[in-house]
Design a protein around this motif. Sequence first.
Motif: not given
Length: 149
Positions: A123-135
């Motif tokens: 879940e943390r890894e998914r959140e980090e990927r989503r945050a990088r994608r959004e950024a």
Amino acid sequence: MPRIIAFYVFPIVLSIYCLVEAITSRDDEVRHLGKGFWILLILFFPFVGSLAWLFAGRPLSARRVASAHERETPHFPEYDRPGRMAATAPDQDDDFLRQVRERAEQQRRDYEAKRRADRAAEEREREERRARREAKERGETAASDDTEA
């Protein structure tokens, strides 16, 4: 007539008797050769194989004496094989079963904790990927807005 009985009927009856006895005997009680080999011997050489079975392969009539660590009346016969050790006192058996249950419960708790930790890491890894994608999308959007202006 006595010749027919002596040379035809008696060997056939003897072979059938020995074959049935060989098939129904337990594998661990058959002597000298394997059970399957005795059956083949009786089938291919009926008279000689039957005599050999009676004198050399047939299980002894005396029953095997159980060791002190074997159960007298098996609770689960598929697990009680000759020579398999079992608790001789019921309280030792209960203690052993309690220890097995505790160990299984501890293993289950450890497994559940590991699964929870793995899920949290995913879940943390998914959140980090989503945050990088959004950024990245915000950065590209901001860069494209700057070039248009």
